[in-house]
Design a protein around this motif. Structure first.
Motif, PDB file in Angstrom:
ATOM      1  N   SER A  25       0.854  -1.188   0.000  1.00  0.00           N
ATOM      2  CA  SER A  25       0.000   0.000   0.000  1.00  0.00           C
ATOM      3  C   SER A  25       0.889   1.236   0.000  1.00  0.00           C
ATOM      4  O   SER A  25       2.109   1.141   0.189  1.00  0.00           O
ATOM      5  N   GLY A  26       0.268   2.389  -0.221  1.00  0.00           N
ATOM      6  CA  GLY A  26       0.993   3.657  -0.160  1.00  0.00           C
ATOM      7  C   GLY A  26       1.268   4.302  -1.495  1.00  0.00           C
ATOM      8  O   GLY A  26       1.739   5.439  -1.549  1.00  0.00           O
ATOM      9  N   GLY A  27       0.995   3.591  -2.581  1.00  0.00           N
ATOM     10  CA  GLY A  27       1.210   4.187  -3.894  1.00  0.00           C
ATOM     11  C   GLY A  27       0.251   5.339  -4.142  1.00  0.00           C
ATOM     12  O   GLY A  27      -0.857   5.383  -3.612  1.00  0.00           O
ATOM     13  N   ASP A  28       0.700   6.290  -4.961  1.00  0.00           N
ATOM     14  CA  ASP A  28      -0.115   7.483  -5.208  1.00  0.00           C
ATOM     15  C   ASP A  28       0.437   8.229  -6.417  1.00  0.00           C
ATOM     16  O   ASP A  28       1.489   7.841  -6.976  1.00  0.00           O
ATOM     17  N   LEU A  29      -0.258   9.279  -6.800  1.00  0.00           N
ATOM     18  CA  LEU A  29       0.221  10.233  -7.795  1.00  0.00           C
ATOM     19  C   LEU A  29       0.960  11.338  -7.044  1.00  0.00           C
ATOM     20  O   LEU A  29       0.407  11.936  -6.111  1.00  0.00           O
ATOM     21  N   VAL A  30       2.191  11.612  -7.445  1.00  0.00           N
ATOM     22  CA  VAL A  30       3.004  12.606  -6.754  1.00  0.00           C
ATOM     23  C   VAL A  30       3.776  13.418  -7.781  1.00  0.00           C
ATOM     24  O   VAL A  30       4.103  12.916  -8.867  1.00  0.00           O
ATOM     25  N   PRO A  55      10.031  11.246 -12.742  1.00  0.00           N
ATOM     26  CA  PRO A  55       9.049  10.593 -13.628  1.00  0.00           C
ATOM     27  C   PRO A  55       9.437   9.156 -13.970  1.00  0.00           C
ATOM     28  O   PRO A  55       8.558   8.293 -14.114  1.00  0.00           O
ATOM     29  N   GLU A  56      10.728   8.884 -14.068  1.00  0.00           N
ATOM     30  CA  GLU A  56      11.167   7.525 -14.398  1.00  0.00           C
ATOM     31  C   GLU A  56      10.980   6.538 -13.249  1.00  0.00           C
ATOM     32  O   GLU A  56      11.201   5.340 -13.426  1.00  0.00           O
ATOM     33  N   ASP A  57      10.564   7.017 -12.085  1.00  0.00           N
ATOM     34  CA  ASP A  57      10.223   6.119 -10.981  1.00  0.00           C
ATOM     35  C   ASP A  57       8.790   5.602 -11.098  1.00  0.00           C
ATOM     36  O   ASP A  57       8.370   4.744 -10.309  1.00  0.00           O
ATOM     37  N   THR A  58       8.044   6.120 -12.064  1.00  0.00           N
ATOM     38  CA  THR A  58       6.666   5.669 -12.266  1.00  0.00           C
ATOM     39  C   THR A  58       6.640   4.188 -12.602  1.00  0.00           C
ATOM     40  O   THR A  58       7.294   3.738 -13.554  1.00  0.00           O
ATOM     41  N   ALA A  59       5.918   3.420 -11.806  1.00  0.00           N
ATOM     42  CA  ALA A  59       5.858   1.966 -11.964  1.00  0.00           C
ATOM     43  C   ALA A  59       4.913   1.385 -10.926  1.00  0.00           C
ATOM     44  O   ALA A  59       4.501   2.077  -9.987  1.00  0.00           O
ATOM     45  N   LYS A  60       4.631   0.114 -11.083  1.00  0.00           N
ATOM     46  CA  LYS A  60       3.955  -0.631 -10.036  1.00  0.00           C
ATOM     47  C   LYS A  60       5.046  -1.267  -9.173  1.00  0.00           C
ATOM     48  O   LYS A  60       5.968  -1.896  -9.706  1.00  0.00           O
ATOM     49  N   TYR A  61       4.947  -1.065  -7.874  1.00  0.00           N
ATOM     50  CA  TYR A  61       5.958  -1.539  -6.944  1.00  0.00           C
ATOM     51  C   TYR A  61       5.451  -2.776  -6.207  1.00  0.00           C
ATOM     52  O   TYR A  61       4.320  -2.794  -5.707  1.00  0.00           O
ATOM     53  N   THR A 117       8.943 -17.446  -4.332  1.00  0.00           N
ATOM     54  CA  THR A 117       7.891 -17.179  -5.315  1.00  0.00           C
ATOM     55  C   THR A 117       6.762 -16.341  -4.719  1.00  0.00           C
ATOM     56  O   THR A 117       5.713 -16.186  -5.344  1.00  0.00           O
ATOM     57  N   TYR A 118       6.974 -15.800  -3.525  1.00  0.00           N
ATOM     58  CA  TYR A 118       5.940 -15.022  -2.848  1.00  0.00           C
ATOM     59  C   TYR A 118       6.042 -13.554  -3.244  1.00  0.00           C
ATOM     60  O   TYR A 118       7.056 -12.898  -2.977  1.00  0.00           O
ATOM     61  N   TRP A 119       4.960 -13.060  -3.855  1.00  0.00           N
ATOM     62  CA  TRP A 119       4.905 -11.672  -4.298  1.00  0.00           C
ATOM     63  C   TRP A 119       3.585 -11.055  -3.861  1.00  0.00           C
ATOM     64  O   TRP A 119       2.557 -11.736  -3.808  1.00  0.00           O
ATOM     65  N   GLY A 120       3.599  -9.758  -3.630  1.00  0.00           N
ATOM     66  CA  GLY A 120       2.362  -9.037  -3.404  1.00  0.00           C
ATOM     67  C   GLY A 120       1.705  -8.682  -4.727  1.00  0.00           C
ATOM     68  O   GLY A 120       2.230  -8.987  -5.802  1.00  0.00           O
ATOM     69  N   GLN A 121       0.567  -7.986  -4.630  1.00  0.00           N
ATOM     70  CA  GLN A 121      -0.179  -7.628  -5.838  1.00  0.00           C
ATOM     71  C   GLN A 121       0.302  -6.309  -6.426  1.00  0.00           C
ATOM     72  O   GLN A 121      -0.062  -5.959  -7.547  1.00  0.00           O
ATOM     73  N   GLY A 122       1.099  -5.575  -5.661  1.00  0.00           N
ATOM     74  CA  GLY A 122       1.683  -4.340  -6.162  1.00  0.00           C
ATOM     75  C   GLY A 122       0.877  -3.108  -5.792  1.00  0.00           C
ATOM     76  O   GLY A 122      -0.319  -3.180  -5.499  1.00  0.00           O
ATOM     77  N   THR A 123       1.566  -1.964  -5.803  1.00  0.00           N
ATOM     78  CA  THR A 123       0.929  -0.671  -5.573  1.00  0.00           C
ATOM     79  C   THR A 123       1.501   0.326  -6.577  1.00  0.00           C
ATOM     80  O   THR A 123       2.705   0.340  -6.823  1.00  0.00           O
ATOM     81  N   GLN A 124       0.628   1.133  -7.177  1.00  0.00           N
ATOM     82  CA  GLN A 124       1.027   2.003  -8.281  1.00  0.00           C
ATOM     83  C   GLN A 124       1.582   3.331  -7.774  1.00  0.00           C
ATOM     84  O   GLN A 124       0.954   4.016  -6.966  1.00  0.00           O
ATOM     85  N   VAL A 125       2.757   3.670  -8.296  1.00  0.00           N
ATOM     86  CA  VAL A 125       3.370   4.968  -8.038  1.00  0.00           C
ATOM     87  C   VAL A 125       3.464   5.705  -9.369  1.00  0.00           C
ATOM     88  O   VAL A 125       4.035   5.178 -10.323  1.00  0.00           O
ATOM     89  N   THR A 126       2.891   6.885  -9.421  1.00  0.00           N
ATOM     90  CA  THR A 126       2.950   7.710 -10.626  1.00  0.00           C
ATOM     91  C   THR A 126       3.551   9.056 -10.265  1.00  0.00           C
ATOM     92  O   THR A 126       3.061   9.741  -9.361  1.00  0.00           O
ATOM     93  N   VAL A 127       4.627   9.409 -10.970  1.00  0.00           N
ATOM     94  CA  VAL A 127       5.312  10.671 -10.726  1.00  0.00           C
ATOM     95  C   VAL A 127       5.103  11.554 -11.953  1.00  0.00           C
ATOM     96  O   VAL A 127       5.619  11.264 -13.032  1.00  0.00           O
ATOM     97  N   SER A 128       4.333  12.602 -11.763  1.00  0.00           N
ATOM     98  CA  SER A 128       3.979  13.455 -12.896  1.00  0.00           C
ATOM     99  C   SER A 128       3.576  14.827 -12.402  1.00  0.00           C
ATOM    100  O   SER A 128       2.973  14.970 -11.341  1.00  0.00           O
ATOM    101  N   ALA A 129       3.917  15.837 -13.223  1.00  0.00           N
ATOM    102  CA  ALA A 129       3.496  17.186 -12.896  1.00  0.00           C
ATOM    103  C   ALA A 129       2.065  17.430 -13.356  1.00  0.00           C
ATOM    104  O   ALA A 129       1.468  18.443 -13.029  1.00  0.00           O
TER     105      ALA A 129
END
Length: 113
Positions: A7-12, A87-93, A101-113
């Protein structure tokens, strides 16, 4: 079963900060090395950061000095503090148990003005 929930992903805006969290269950968290990966659209998943049990840390060159991985074993939680976002940090983390083989579902981080 093992569950990892990010959790914690957002548009920043560029230059901003975010902290991602990954809560784990179904495993002895304190005995696991943990990692963050990310995947941008159209690109392969790439390594971001690693934290060991002791806990030593390793970072990808692209994030070293800007990102900090940490853990709170009392809360079975992994963190990724991200500063000076670009901006190049924009991705699903994604968080993962190292060498598993244990992974989470991911959280989206978007870096944009």
């Amino acid at each position: 079963q093992v569950q990892l929930v990010e959790s914690g992903g957002d548009l920043v805006q560029p230059g901003g900060s975010l902290t991602l969290s990954c809560v784990s269950s179904g495993l002895t968290f304190s005995e696991q090395a943990m990692r963050w990966y990310r995947q941008a659209p159209g690109k392969e998943r790439e390594f971001v950061a690693h934290i060991g049990v002791t806990p030593g840390t390793i970072y990808a060159d692209s994030v070293r000095g800007r990102f900090t991985i940490s853990r709170d074993n009392s809360k079975n939680t992994l963190f990724l503090q991200m500063n000076d976002l670009k901006p190049e940090d924009t991705a699903k983390y994604f968080c993962t148990v190292a060498r598993s083989t244990y992974w989470g579902q991911g959280t989206q981080v978007t870096v944009s003005a």
